[in-house]
Scaffold this active site. Sequence first.
Site, PDB file in Angstrom:
ATOM      1  N   GLU B  67       0.816  -1.228   0.000  1.00 13.82           N
ATOM      2  CA  GLU B  67       0.000   0.000   0.000  1.00 13.82           C
ATOM      3  C   GLU B  67       0.847   1.274   0.000  1.00 13.82           C
ATOM      4  O   GLU B  67       0.527   2.237  -0.700  1.00 13.82           O
ATOM      5  CB  GLU B  67      -0.953   0.002   1.197  1.00 13.82           C
ATOM      6  CG  GLU B  67      -2.101  -0.999   1.092  1.00 13.82           C
ATOM      7  CD  GLU B  67      -1.705  -2.412   1.513  1.00 13.82           C
ATOM      8  OE1 GLU B  67      -0.546  -2.613   1.943  1.00 13.82           O
ATOM      9  OE2 GLU B  67      -2.554  -3.319   1.423  1.00 13.82           O
ATOM     10  N   HIS B 136      -9.494  -5.102  10.181  1.00 12.38           N
ATOM     11  CA  HIS B 136     -10.111  -4.777   8.895  1.00 12.38           C
ATOM     12  C   HIS B 136     -11.342  -3.886   9.038  1.00 12.38           C
ATOM     13  O   HIS B 136     -12.160  -3.815   8.137  1.00 12.38           O
ATOM     14  CB  HIS B 136     -10.567  -6.052   8.174  1.00 12.38           C
ATOM     15  CG  HIS B 136      -9.449  -6.870   7.606  1.00 12.38           C
ATOM     16  ND1 HIS B 136      -8.513  -7.488   8.386  1.00 12.38           N
ATOM     17  CD2 HIS B 136      -9.112  -7.175   6.331  1.00 12.38           C
ATOM     18  CE1 HIS B 136      -7.657  -8.151   7.628  1.00 12.38           C
ATOM     19  NE2 HIS B 136      -8.000  -7.972   6.373  1.00 12.38           N
TER      20      HIS B 136
END
Lengths: 337, 331
Positions: B67, B136
Amino acid sequence: MAKAKLEEIESPAMLEEFYRQMLFIRRFEEKCNVAYRLGKIGGYMHTYVGMEATAVGIHHAIKPTYDYMITAYRDHPQPLLLGTDPVKVMAEIMGRSDGMSRGKGGSMHVYDIERGFFGGWGIVGGHIPLGGGLAFASKYRNEDRVTICLLGDGAANQGVVFETMNMAALWDLPIIFCIENNEFAMGTRLEYHAADTELYKRGEPFGIKSERIDGMDVLSFHKDMQRIVDWTRENQKPYWVEIMNYRFLGHGAADNDRQLYRTKEEEDAAMKRDPIARLEEILLKRNVMTREKMEAIDEELTDQVEAIYEQADASPFPDASEVYDNVYTDMEPEKGH
Amino acid sequence: MAAVEVATQTMSYRDAISKVLSEEIEANPDVFIMGEDIGRYQGTFRVTQGMFDKYGEKRIIDTPITEAGFTGIAIGAAMAGLRPVVEMMTMSFSILAMDQIINHAAKIHYMTGGQAKCPLVIRGPGGAAKQLSAQHTHCLEGWYAHAPGLKVVAPATAIDAYGMLRQAIRDDNPVIFTENPGLYTVMGEVPDDREFVVPFGKANILREGTDVSLVGYSRMTQINLAAAEKLAEQGVSAEVVDVRSLSPLDMTTINASVAKTHRAVVVYEDWKFGGFGGEIASRIAEESFDDLDAPVVRCGGLNVPTPYARNLELECIPDVDDVIAAVQKLG
């Protein structure tokens, strides 16, 4: 053909230009250090003294202002070479309104976007994916630019470097990672920060062409970089280059304890590789320039830097009303304390 | 002059996002999308379904799972004039890219003194899906709204998702566009208009009321609408203020609502402690003090890492009963 090109590169005019540019950078950086001690420059400031051959060699290997360039915080020489008004560079370093960023950036954040110089970043290694993005953009638009992404030996350990190398190889990005290996990550010597001190090897697992070259002899270095830049432009693929150089002063202007990480003897030995002194020897040997001429050039450049400093120092500090400018392109942020 | 009639289609929040992404890809060659599994795999939440086959690998780019690296590449590409749209598989993963977003993207225009722009969109689902556990499930919009230089939006309806994402892609600043897994199937009318945009910095009154203002964004706006329905049965008239845009923030609309209702509950899915709802609440207290008949109350997520067990997870997220309980606290 190759020989003709070599002679052309090393014409007396070119040699003089190399010399003037390296000496100008040194005098500019020395003036910055003086100004820092006088309190005219604040914050963190990192000068290029000792590494001048690297900046000059790269500058002559690229297509200046067409190719992209990005670096960390040792970022004064690149815009100076690209033709940015040196008063604007000095004014930025001094936090004045005539600076390239009107005093919003400072020494670590000098930019000249019009000339393809994208700064000027303070987080070690943080700018390297941005360099990948510049190369991505030129590839996306089918241009034949190359991106020079400068980084230090310390930055070479950051995770994003490996992430960017992977994508650069995966997507064939035309980026040249130039590790300016000056042997120290701030105050930590190479062998204390890198598991394998041969940093050039790090490109190999990604299938990136990799090599280590000397960055202290501007002539040999320029030739090496020209070959590397030409290859990258032609093949539109990444290159990983470990450039061996040495900084003569501290990591930054605030680093006053060099003896904590290196000895005087070591510094003295390194000074013998001074890229400017080395070029002077060549100039004398080839009868390109006399000592007297060199001294005259030095005097001229010293005066020039002095004038730049005086002009920059005459620039006012930015007006307080500008503090909200350029947070966004089209609106102001929330205001007030 | 009569208003021009624009045809609408009923579609899901997910399809509204997908529609505008496709339209902007077609409208501007500088727009491209990058992210994990968005191409060949069609996107984890299927937002980019079909786009790889239609637009090809140049425009729809599968990235490695890195990322920080690919966000940085998008930022660099934006500096060089492209208009990247980065999909975060979940906003939780954007934490890995936080240095790139906060330390780089948010500061480019300022540090260059206006020389460079960063027209970048980072979008993806933030907040709870279903039992995805603690790593998450983050709501990070408040973290991003905290940083000057970023614009942060959190649409709650299909039409706003459609209009605000187009605005985000056409904006010259870095925009965090947060979706919510629970919103993807919410249906709504979306105009058939390739130029339709919803400007940032305008809150929207989704339901008028006179007794209390329920102020929220993203999925909590849907919760507030449901709570208002129930409150009406109890004789309480709640106004639902959909904030939509956290930065810039439209306090004018929020204050006007409070001036009418004299009470406010700020609802947000993020951890209650130190969250963006606290910013809205303090602004109401500062700016609408004379209009208030009761202290502003926050109703936020529980201050725990989101647990896996479904009953515990549901306990953490504000629901209709929690909002009603907060309203009842006002007396």
